[in-house]
Design a protein around this motif. Sequence first.
Motif, PDB file in Angstrom:
ATOM      1  N   GLU A 149      17.789   7.469 -10.228  1.00  0.00           N
ATOM      2  CA  GLU A 149      17.094   6.220 -10.544  1.00  0.00           C
ATOM      3  C   GLU A 149      16.361   5.758  -9.288  1.00  0.00           C
ATOM      4  O   GLU A 149      16.858   5.945  -8.170  1.00  0.00           O
ATOM      5  N   PHE A 150      15.203   5.114  -9.474  1.00  0.00           N
ATOM      6  CA  PHE A 150      14.356   4.799  -8.332  1.00  0.00           C
ATOM      7  C   PHE A 150      13.710   3.424  -8.461  1.00  0.00           C
ATOM      8  O   PHE A 150      13.720   2.813  -9.528  1.00  0.00           O
ATOM      9  N   VAL A 151      13.136   2.974  -7.335  1.00  0.00           N
ATOM     10  CA  VAL A 151      12.379   1.726  -7.256  1.00  0.00           C
ATOM     11  C   VAL A 151      11.079   2.052  -6.525  1.00  0.00           C
ATOM     12  O   VAL A 151      11.112   2.637  -5.432  1.00  0.00           O
ATOM     13  N   LEU A 152       9.950   1.679  -7.096  1.00  0.00           N
ATOM     14  CA  LEU A 152       8.665   1.928  -6.447  1.00  0.00           C
ATOM     15  C   LEU A 152       7.622   0.977  -7.004  1.00  0.00           C
ATOM     16  O   LEU A 152       7.908   0.199  -7.910  1.00  0.00           O
ATOM     17  N   GLY A 153       6.423   1.023  -6.442  1.00  0.00           N
ATOM     18  CA  GLY A 153       5.347   0.177  -6.941  1.00  0.00           C
ATOM     19  C   GLY A 153       4.330  -0.091  -5.855  1.00  0.00           C
ATOM     20  O   GLY A 153       4.700  -0.547  -4.772  1.00  0.00           O
ATOM     21  N   PHE A 198       9.571  -1.104 -11.213  1.00  0.00           N
ATOM     22  CA  PHE A 198       8.387  -1.516 -10.462  1.00  0.00           C
ATOM     23  C   PHE A 198       8.780  -2.786  -9.720  1.00  0.00           C
ATOM     24  O   PHE A 198       9.100  -3.804 -10.326  1.00  0.00           O
ATOM     25  N   HIS A 199       8.768  -2.717  -8.386  1.00  0.00           N
ATOM     26  CA  HIS A 199       9.347  -3.813  -7.606  1.00  0.00           C
ATOM     27  C   HIS A 199       8.388  -4.995  -7.452  1.00  0.00           C
ATOM     28  O   HIS A 199       7.410  -5.124  -8.190  1.00  0.00           O
ATOM     29  N   ARG A 200       8.658  -5.845  -6.472  1.00  0.00           N
ATOM     30  CA  ARG A 200       7.975  -7.135  -6.394  1.00  0.00           C
ATOM     31  C   ARG A 200       6.502  -7.048  -6.023  1.00  0.00           C
ATOM     32  O   ARG A 200       5.847  -8.085  -5.852  1.00  0.00           O
ATOM     33  N   ALA A 201       5.937  -5.867  -5.970  1.00  0.00           N
ATOM     34  CA  ALA A 201       4.477  -5.768  -5.870  1.00  0.00           C
ATOM     35  C   ALA A 201       3.809  -6.541  -7.007  1.00  0.00           C
ATOM     36  O   ALA A 201       2.702  -7.072  -6.839  1.00  0.00           O
ATOM     37  N   ALA A 218       0.851  -1.188   0.000  1.00  0.00           N
ATOM     38  CA  ALA A 218       0.000   0.000   0.000  1.00  0.00           C
ATOM     39  C   ALA A 218       0.887   1.238   0.000  1.00  0.00           C
ATOM     40  O   ALA A 218       1.938   1.271   0.653  1.00  0.00           O
ATOM     41  N   ALA A 219       0.467   2.270  -0.708  1.00  0.00           N
ATOM     42  CA  ALA A 219       1.302   3.460  -0.842  1.00  0.00           C
ATOM     43  C   ALA A 219       1.410   4.249   0.452  1.00  0.00           C
ATOM     44  O   ALA A 219       2.427   4.889   0.711  1.00  0.00           O
ATOM     45  N   GLY A 220       0.363   4.246   1.281  1.00  0.00           N
ATOM     46  CA  GLY A 220       0.394   5.023   2.512  1.00  0.00           C
ATOM     47  C   GLY A 220       0.300   6.514   2.234  1.00  0.00           C
ATOM     48  O   GLY A 220      -0.453   6.951   1.361  1.00  0.00           O
ATOM     49  N   ARG A 242      -4.774  -4.370  -7.768  1.00  0.00           N
ATOM     50  CA  ARG A 242      -4.456  -3.681  -9.016  1.00  0.00           C
ATOM     51  C   ARG A 242      -3.367  -2.651  -8.763  1.00  0.00           C
ATOM     52  O   ARG A 242      -3.129  -2.252  -7.617  1.00  0.00           O
ATOM     53  N   PRO A 243      -2.684  -2.183  -9.811  1.00  0.00           N
ATOM     54  CA  PRO A 243      -1.664  -1.151  -9.606  1.00  0.00           C
ATOM     55  C   PRO A 243      -2.296   0.144  -9.119  1.00  0.00           C
ATOM     56  O   PRO A 243      -3.343   0.559  -9.634  1.00  0.00           O
ATOM     57  N   ASP A 244      -1.680   0.772  -8.135  1.00  0.00           N
ATOM     58  CA  ASP A 244      -2.171   2.049  -7.622  1.00  0.00           C
ATOM     59  C   ASP A 244      -1.636   3.145  -8.535  1.00  0.00           C
ATOM     60  O   ASP A 244      -0.570   3.721  -8.298  1.00  0.00           O
ATOM     61  N   LEU A 245      -2.372   3.411  -9.580  1.00  0.00           N
ATOM     62  CA  LEU A 245      -1.900   4.330 -10.615  1.00  0.00           C
ATOM     63  C   LEU A 245      -1.800   5.762 -10.110  1.00  0.00           C
ATOM     64  O   LEU A 245      -0.927   6.519 -10.550  1.00  0.00           O
ATOM     65  N   ALA A 246      -2.659   6.135  -9.168  1.00  0.00           N
ATOM     66  CA  ALA A 246      -2.598   7.498  -8.629  1.00  0.00           C
ATOM     67  C   ALA A 246      -1.304   7.715  -7.862  1.00  0.00           C
ATOM     68  O   ALA A 246      -0.640   8.750  -8.009  1.00  0.00           O
ATOM     69  N   ALA A 247      -0.926   6.752  -7.029  1.00  0.00           N
ATOM     70  CA  ALA A 247       0.315   6.876  -6.272  1.00  0.00           C
ATOM     71  C   ALA A 247       1.525   6.866  -7.196  1.00  0.00           C
ATOM     72  O   ALA A 247       2.472   7.654  -7.023  1.00  0.00           O
ATOM     73  N   VAL A 248       1.509   5.983  -8.177  1.00  0.00           N
ATOM     74  CA  VAL A 248       2.616   5.920  -9.134  1.00  0.00           C
ATOM     75  C   VAL A 248       2.739   7.244  -9.890  1.00  0.00           C
ATOM     76  O   VAL A 248       3.838   7.787 -10.061  1.00  0.00           O
ATOM     77  N   ALA A 249       1.614   7.790 -10.324  1.00  0.00           N
ATOM     78  CA  ALA A 249       1.650   9.045 -11.082  1.00  0.00           C
ATOM     79  C   ALA A 249       2.189  10.191 -10.236  1.00  0.00           C
ATOM     80  O   ALA A 249       2.960  11.024 -10.726  1.00  0.00           O
TER      81      ALA A 249
END
Length: 240
Positions: free
Chosen positions: A89-93, A120-123, A68-70, A100-107
Amino acid sequence: MSKRALLEVIALGPQDAVAAEAGGADRLELVTDMAADGLTPPRATFAAVRAAVGLPLRVMLRAADGFAAGDVAALCEEAEALRAEGAEEFVLGFLTPDGRPDLAAVAALTEVIDGCPWTFHRAIDRAADRDALRKELAGAAGAAGLDTYLTAGSAQGVDGGLPTLLAEQARTAAGEPGYAPRILVGGGLGLGHLPALRAAGLDAFHIGGAARPAGWSAQVEAAAVREWREALDLPVAQRV
């Protein structure tokens, strides 16, 4: 000539980073708190690692255990601070409660990191539908910079996920929509998995505990990383 496989090693601080570089790592994933499977490191830790090694660093953006994005606003502030420190460079997801992918948090986060490459990590290994996740992200406005999926193919690790990894690599090679990002294999990965993975064309690998024979309370050992580097540099037996 075989393309050199990428070896990414988890680092918690500069000593880990130096040992990983000495052992032949190509890239680091920088995190803190492995008891929570890796959270966003302090800005000072990033700065110390950046000063210690010349390797590319992928910095984790994750506030708590789970997917969960929190508090997305707070995470964006941390990302902005890391960018100001020089992170590139980053890692997130993140996943929604229904997997489903949390597209709002990713955006929100990708807007802050502004086109930087990210994993996009092991999510993905906990997603309700892996294929749908890939296709949703491929079509999302927040997917700019997504060039890698870190995955074991299964929430249980590479032992259970090997068939999925091989199938997804075939779809990547075929150029299917949603499968353009590189597959970075990690999560219960062992040296014994490498022949099948390499023969199938997989060429990026991620290790954490395997670089620390004495456990997570100990530091990365250059010799352990070198064993992986040498195994990955062996000629690949192509499947027929």
